[in-house]
Design a protein around this motif. Structure first.
Motif, PDB file in Angstrom:
ATOM      1  N   VAL A  75       0.836  -1.206   0.000  1.00 41.12           N
ATOM      2  CA  VAL A  75       0.000   0.000   0.000  1.00 41.12           C
ATOM      3  C   VAL A  75       0.872   1.257   0.000  1.00 41.12           C
ATOM      4  N   ALA A  76       1.982   1.228   0.720  1.00 38.95           N
ATOM      5  CA  ALA A  76       2.897   2.369   0.719  1.00 38.95           C
ATOM      6  C   ALA A  76       3.478   2.601  -0.669  1.00 38.95           C
ATOM      7  N   ASP A  77       3.738   1.533  -1.405  1.00 35.63           N
ATOM      8  CA  ASP A  77       4.249   1.669  -2.757  1.00 35.63           C
ATOM      9  C   ASP A  77       3.199   2.260  -3.693  1.00 35.63           C
ATOM     10  N   VAL A  78       1.935   1.908  -3.473  1.00 33.25           N
ATOM     11  CA  VAL A  78       0.854   2.539  -4.241  1.00 33.25           C
ATOM     12  C   VAL A  78       0.887   4.052  -4.032  1.00 33.25           C
ATOM     13  N   ALA A  79       1.003   4.481  -2.774  1.00 30.96           N
ATOM     14  CA  ALA A  79       1.039   5.915  -2.467  1.00 30.96           C
ATOM     15  C   ALA A  79       2.242   6.585  -3.120  1.00 30.96           C
ATOM     16  N   ARG A  80       3.360   5.900  -3.147  1.00 29.55           N
ATOM     17  CA  ARG A  80       4.562   6.454  -3.789  1.00 29.55           C
ATOM     18  C   ARG A  80       4.358   6.684  -5.279  1.00 29.55           C
ATOM     19  N   VAL A  81       3.675   5.771  -5.932  1.00 29.56           N
ATOM     20  CA  VAL A  81       3.474   5.832  -7.379  1.00 29.56           C
ATOM     21  C   VAL A  81       2.426   6.874  -7.767  1.00 29.56           C
ATOM     22  N   LEU A  82       1.487   7.139  -6.874  1.00 29.61           N
ATOM     23  CA  LEU A  82       0.440   8.115  -7.173  1.00 29.61           C
ATOM     24  C   LEU A  82       0.963   9.546  -7.113  1.00 29.61           C
ATOM     25  N   ARG A  83       0.419  10.386  -7.953  1.00 26.81           N
ATOM     26  CA  ARG A  83       0.681  11.819  -7.865  1.00 26.81           C
ATOM     27  C   ARG A  83      -0.053  12.394  -6.660  1.00 26.81           C
ATOM     28  N   ALA A  84       0.227  13.648  -6.345  1.00 25.67           N
ATOM     29  CA  ALA A  84      -0.320  14.250  -5.125  1.00 25.67           C
ATOM     30  C   ALA A  84      -1.840  14.203  -5.084  1.00 25.67           C
ATOM     31  N   HIS A  85      -2.474  14.321  -6.244  1.00 25.17           N
ATOM     32  CA  HIS A  85      -3.934  14.303  -6.314  1.00 25.17           C
ATOM     33  C   HIS A  85      -4.479  12.900  -6.582  1.00 25.17           C
ATOM     34  N   GLY A  86      -3.593  11.913  -6.660  1.00 27.81           N
ATOM     35  CA  GLY A  86      -3.969  10.585  -7.124  1.00 27.81           C
ATOM     36  C   GLY A  86      -4.942   9.850  -6.218  1.00 27.81           C
ATOM     37  N   VAL A  87      -5.606   8.861  -6.822  1.00 27.96           N
ATOM     38  CA  VAL A  87      -6.630   8.085  -6.120  1.00 27.96           C
ATOM     39  C   VAL A  87      -6.334   6.602  -6.281  1.00 27.96           C
ATOM     40  N   TYR A  88      -6.462   5.886  -5.184  1.00 30.75           N
ATOM     41  CA  TYR A  88      -6.284   4.432  -5.143  1.00 30.75           C
ATOM     42  C   TYR A  88      -7.643   3.785  -4.902  1.00 30.75           C
ATOM     43  N   ALA A  89      -7.954   2.754  -5.682  1.00 28.24           N
ATOM     44  CA  ALA A  89      -9.192   1.998  -5.494  1.00 28.24           C
ATOM     45  C   ALA A  89      -8.854   0.517  -5.519  1.00 28.24           C
ATOM     46  N   ALA A  90      -9.324  -0.220  -4.514  1.00 26.24           N
ATOM     47  CA  ALA A  90      -9.009  -1.638  -4.401  1.00 26.24           C
ATOM     48  C   ALA A  90     -10.274  -2.452  -4.192  1.00 26.24           C
ATOM     49  N   ASN A  91     -10.409  -3.513  -4.969  1.00 23.12           N
ATOM     50  CA  ASN A  91     -11.496  -4.463  -4.781  1.00 23.12           C
ATOM     51  C   ASN A  91     -11.079  -5.485  -3.732  1.00 23.12           C
ATOM     52  N   LEU A  92     -11.834  -5.544  -2.641  1.00 23.55           N
ATOM     53  CA  LEU A  92     -11.548  -6.459  -1.542  1.00 23.55           C
ATOM     54  C   LEU A  92     -12.728  -7.406  -1.356  1.00 23.55           C
ATOM     55  N   ALA A  93     -12.495  -8.524  -0.699  1.00 22.07           N
ATOM     56  CA  ALA A  93     -13.569  -9.490  -0.464  1.00 22.07           C
ATOM     57  C   ALA A  93     -13.525  -9.959   0.984  1.00 22.07           C
ATOM     58  N   ASP A  94     -14.697  -9.970   1.613  1.00 22.24           N
ATOM     59  CA  ASP A  94     -14.754 -10.390   3.011  1.00 22.24           C
ATOM     60  C   ASP A  94     -16.216 -10.610   3.393  1.00 22.24           C
TER      61      ASP A  94
END
Length: 280
Positions: A161-180
């Motif tokens: 998850v930290a690597d996702v944040a590193r790759v995103l630009r300052a305005h970037g958005v992360y979306a993850a499909n999870l199952a539970d």
């Protein structure tokens, strides 16, 4: 392509494409009988699965309407969301990571991408490929990675998850499909992990999942900037299977007392109850 089922062995199992009798060039992709993707080649902006529709809502709201974006997709399947993004944000530069090279070939053969679309598909492990990406190189990162019906453990831990944040630009958005399902222990850990990295987090899921009645998909959304929670709430409320958006104090209470998931503690998502993600 004739509207008859096709199948072949791929790296991770047996892939099949089943035609939709109600839509001329629409196909359901399955892997070992478990639905993976739905694609309508004539209407790439049509998103059939509810969780994928929620991911599409995030893509829609992750920047000015129709503006081209740099998008990294972790998990490819039938390439539903890259096709959707090309249709709704034409000219977007998209990079797809899919671990199953034979599945990529199968999908390209039977459901080719739109001509001229800037969509590169790479056969690689999602975490390794993410680690190789440049800092601040993506506007949107979408994670929809399942090994069969479970999310691999190494894609649930804090370094990922930290690597996702590193790759995103300052305005970037992360979306993850999870199952539970049930007590939602896995989802609580994923929320705690995302909140450790991102300033703003919300989760989209149906009421029957929040109350533990049903096992299903939840979409986690995160950014360093405030999220469009009101707009997301309106959209998911109006879907065929309505969902709710939990954020702020409610989400903090949901994950209270949970520590971020580490590589040592990661277990991956729980196995779904028998028949939940299968087809008749």
């Amino acid at each position: 392509m004739e509207s008859v089922p096709v199948s072949c062995d791929v790296d991770l199992g047996r892939a099949a494409l089943l035609p939709d009798v109600d839509r001329a060039r629409a196909w359901l992709l399955t892997l070992d009988g478990s639905p993976q993707s739905y694609v309508d080649l004539d209407a790439p902006d049509h998103v059939e699965f509810e969780y994928a529709r929620r991911l599409a809502h995030v893509i829609d709201l992750a920047g000015p309407p129709g503006a081209a974006s740099d998008v990294l997709h972790l998990g490819g399947g039938g390439l539903t969301l890259p096709r959707y993004t090309e249709a709704t944000r034409p000219g977007s530069r998209q990079h797809v990571i899919e671990v199953d090279a034979a599945l990529i070939d199968f999908v390209h053969k039977h459901m080719p991408l739109p001509s001229g679309a800037d969509i590169a598909v790479e056969a690689a492990d999602a975490r390794a490929a993410l680690a190789a990406r440049a800092d601040a190189s993506a506007d949107i990162v979408v994670a929809d990675v399942f090994g069969g019906s479970r999310i691999p453990a190494h894609l649930t831990a804090l370094p990922f998850v930290a690597d996702v944040a590193r790759v995103l630009r300052a305005h970037g958005v992360y979306a993850a499909n999870l199952a539970d399902g049930g007590a939602l222990d896995f989802l609580r850990g994923q929320v705690a992990t995302a909140c450790h990295v991102f300033a703003h987090v919300c989760v989209l899921a149906e009421d029957t999942q929040w109350d533990g009645t049903r096992f299903g998909n939840a979409v986690l959304v995160a950014s360093q900037l405030p999220l469009p929670v009101k707009e997301l709430a309106h959209r998911v409320h109006d879907d065929a299977y309505p969902a709710v958006v939990v954020h702020g104090v409610g989400l903090a209470a949901f994950a209270a007392g949970r520590e971020p998931v580490t590589d040592a503690s990661a277990t991956g998502s729980p196995a779904p109850p028998r028949g939940v993600f299968g087809i008749g």
